[in-house]
Design a protein around this motif. Structure first.
Motif: not given
Length: 339
Positions: A315-332
């Motif tokens: 799931e490429e698009e979801a994976a890209a979003r999740a990478l940024l989410h988790w790498a940025r402290a999971g802060d929406p």
């Protein structure tokens, strides 16, 4: 005992270099071969790249290994059978625009393979583990930067679990002449009298020569303490337009008359990379000690489970979003503000 060995440099050590066929990995192997270590294992997934670095080395106690740092069975066997006491982890996908469309591959190769390697190193009691990271991991906005930030957290966590070893990381910016670097591209375009392609005339980047960067990496690998995060002092940022103009002058061409085409920033690319700032590192003042925030163990575990699931499902698009989410402290809120 380890400090006594440190005085000998890398001589007599049994070292595994991952990504040994890449630009940085190959230069690491060339510089290590001059010491020399008791054993040097060269791991790479690319047969042509591995062959190329082998032909560039003198005769010595080298062993080429064709495979992936994410192959747990291979890594476990290598560490056990070869008695590896040091790992320099240079293997990674690093082409920024390519990874924007291939987040699942970035997860598997940059994140999950680092976890496999770090866990195997901890289990085997490897004395030293150095991750080669990037300035793009600072406040990441790209798949590349996010994947490397998570790799950093994995190594920091491995260090917390292995107080008897030294797990560390070192960041740096662009290396002149490395694969994908702007300098070889400009050189090719000038040689063919093609227009120079610039993403943005205002863009700036940090640059360092390959030999100098690897020399500092080896200093970090030898002396960094467990859990330490270091960065190479890259000096002042260089405007890409200035670099292009200097290369044109060196080729005997007039920058004012030579065609330059502006293409615009690519997906995940910053106009200016975040400066690598920190306290000077006493063993070598060309290195800086960073104060990196590390996520709680529970958060990192959740991130890796989520990313593993998305990568397996392609799931490429979801994976890209999740990478940024988790790498940025999971802060929406921070994620939303990243643009």
């Amino acid at each position: 005992m380890n400090r006594d060995r440190d005085r000998l440099g890398y001589r007599g050590r049994r070292i595994l270099v991952t990504g040994a066929g890449g630009s940085v990995g190959a230069e690491l192997c060339r510089q290590l071969a001059r010491q020399p270590p008791a054993r040097l294992l060269l791991l790479d997934q690319s047969e042509p790249a591995l062959h190329a670095i082998l032909t560039d080395l003198p005769e010595g106690p080298w062993r080429p290994v064709l495979g992936s740092a994410g192959d747990g069975a291979l890594i476990t066997r290598l560490l056990r059978d070869e008695g590896v006491d040091m790992i320099i982890h240079a293997a990674a996908y690093k082409q920024l625009p390519l990874l924007e469309d291939n987040a699942c591959a970035a997860i598997r190769n940059n994140v999950l393979a680092t976890r496999t390697l770090a866990e195997a190193a901890a289990e085997a009691g490897v004395q030293r583990f150095l991750l080669i990271s990037t300035d793009k991991a600072e406040d990441p906005v790209s798949v590349l930067g996010a994947s490397k930030r998570l790799a950093e957290e994995i190594v920091q966590e491995a260090g917390r679990r292995s107080p008897g070893s030294r797990f560390a990381l070192v960041r740096f910016g662009n290396v002149l002449g490395s694969s994908g670097s702007v300098v070889p591209r400009f050189a090719r375009q000038i040689a063919r009298r093609q227009p120079l392609t610039l993403t943005d005339p205002a863009a700036t980047r940090y640059f360092m020569s390959l030999g100098q960067a690897v020399s500092l990496i080896l200093q970090a690998g030898l002396r960094a303490e467990n859990g330490e995060a270091l960065a190479l002092d890259m000096g002042a940022p260089v405007p890409i337009l200035t670099l292009a103009q200097q290369m044109l002058r060196l080729a005997g061409l007039d920058p004012a008359r030579y065609p330059i085409r502006v293409t615009g920033l690519r997906a995940g690319e910053k106009l200016h990379e975040a400066p690598l700032t920190g306290a000077p590192w006493p063993p070598d003042r060309r290195l800086l000690r960073l104060d990196l925030r590390a996520e709680p163990r529970r958060t990192l575990s959740a991130a890796l489970q989520d990313l593993q699931r998305l990568a397996d499902a392609q799931e490429e698009e979801a994976a890209a979003r999740a990478l940024l989410h988790w790498a940025r402290a999971g802060d929406p809120a921070r994620l939303a503000g990243s643009g």
